[in-house]
Design an enzyme around this catalytic site. Structure first.
Site, mmCIF file in Angstrom:
data_model
loop_
_atom_site.group_PDB
_atom_site.id
_atom_site.type_symbol
_atom_site.label_atom_id
_atom_site.label_comp_id
_atom_site.label_asym_id
_atom_site.label_seq_id
_atom_site.Cartn_x
_atom_site.Cartn_y
_atom_site.Cartn_z
ATOM 1 N N SER A 1 2.504 -5.900 -5.527
ATOM 2 C CA SER A 1 3.666 -5.460 -4.759
ATOM 3 C C SER A 1 4.478 -4.417 -5.546
ATOM 4 O O SER A 1 3.980 -3.347 -5.844
ATOM 5 C CB SER A 1 4.512 -6.679 -4.384
ATOM 6 O OG SER A 1 5.429 -6.382 -3.368
ATOM 7 N N ASP B 1 1.432 -8.510 1.632
ATOM 8 C CA ASP B 1 1.811 -8.552 0.221
ATOM 9 C C ASP B 1 0.917 -9.473 -0.606
ATOM 10 O O ASP B 1 0.689 -10.633 -0.259
ATOM 11 C CB ASP B 1 3.266 -9.028 0.130
ATOM 12 C CG ASP B 1 3.904 -8.718 -1.191
ATOM 13 O OD1 ASP B 1 3.374 -9.163 -2.219
ATOM 14 O OD2 ASP B 1 4.941 -8.028 -1.195
#
Length: 291
Positions: free
Chosen positions: A34, A148
């Site tokens: 991320s 994510d």
């Protein structure tokens, strides 16, 4: 080096890298998730100074202007506008062409399995790795949709090729409150409040979780449904991060508290970078002096 997820708190990764370089350490490999994928990717591309200059010159209004809002039930930000702007400063490159070994992870929505990016477009990989559920729309690459990487592996130590044969430095930007560092300086005067379009109003409650208001003295006793879901996910991820750190051989742990900044508070870049530098300095002092 392993850089965790953490939204805007991930900007602390930049300060950590700067402190490592200042002390003469040479990074041999980076694995990111991320926000960690973003900072790690910029470093591996040799463009961290350009990225720092760009991000540190964004104020709250600039950050808001880079959010391409959408009505989709899968997220309230498309997540394309910010990368289009960044590409004007730092062109895309294929991961396999980077001078430094780099990898990042995301989660395939359909299979639910972790996907590791080691080839192909750097920006596509970063976009996929940072597709925070309920915030950004899932990233589409060919026929796959990704969310994510932090959902399954927020501290991707497993991506490092030889964790037992090298000095492993891990930066966890989702740490407990114990690691909170008080504000370094008084906040700059606020600009005139934004006049939001009417269609954005329905997102106000949702966005509060990512743009925290000034802390109030009274103790919270209730949570909205969305806040409860976010709080539950945070607690689960906090515990999972700790389990990952206990599972793998880690030489240096650098922890940034989750409460240090909201997920989308990228306008606080300079402050968060300095927090990362301070945290890194403390951890490296312990390593070098054997404390």
């Amino acid at each position: 080096m392993v850089l965790s997820s953490g939204g805007a708190r991930g900007l602390a990764h930049l300060g950590v890298i700067e402190e490592l370089e200042r002390r003469g350490y040479v990074l041999g490999e980076i694995a990111g998730c991320s926000a960690g994928a973003l900072i790690g990717g910029m470093y591996a591309a040799g463009k961290l100074p350009e990225f720092k200059d760009w991000i540190c010159n964004l104020d709250r209004i600039d950050v808001f202007s880079l959010m391409d809002f959408t009505f989709s039930s899968h997220g309230f930000i498309k997540g394309e506008k910010v990368y289009q702007a960044l590409k004007k400063v730092i062109p895309d490159v294929n991961i396999e062409e980077l001078a430094l070994p780099f990898s990042c992870n995301a989660v395939d929505m359909n299979s639910g399995k972790e996907h590791v990016f080691t080839r192909g477009s750097l920006y596509k990989a970063i976009r996929a790795s940072g597709s925070i559920p309920s915030v950004f729309l899932p990233a589409k690459i060919d026929k796959q949709h990704f969310i994510d990487g932090g959902v399954l592996n927020p501290v991707p130590i497993s991506l490092i090729s030889n964790p037992h044969d090298t000095l492993v430095v891990v930066v966890d930007a989702n740490a407990l409150t114990d690691h909170y560092l008080p504000p370094l300086a008084k906040a700059a005067p606020k600009k005139q409040a934004l006049s939001l379009p009417s269609w954005v109003n329905e997102y106000r409650e949702k966005m509060k979780s990512y743009f925290p208001e000034e802390k109030k003295k009274e103790t919270r006793t209730t949570y909205s449904a969305l806040e409860l879901v976010n709080r539950s996910f945070d607690l689960l991820q906090d515990r999972y991060c700790q389990l990952l750190l206990e599972k793998y051989p880690v030489d240096v742990e650098i922890k940034v508290a989750r409460k240090q900044a909201g997920t989308l508070e990228f306008h606080r870049a300079a402050e968060l970078i300095e927090i990362g530098r301070i945290k890194a300095s403390e951890a490296l002092d312990k390593l070098e002096h054997g404390n």
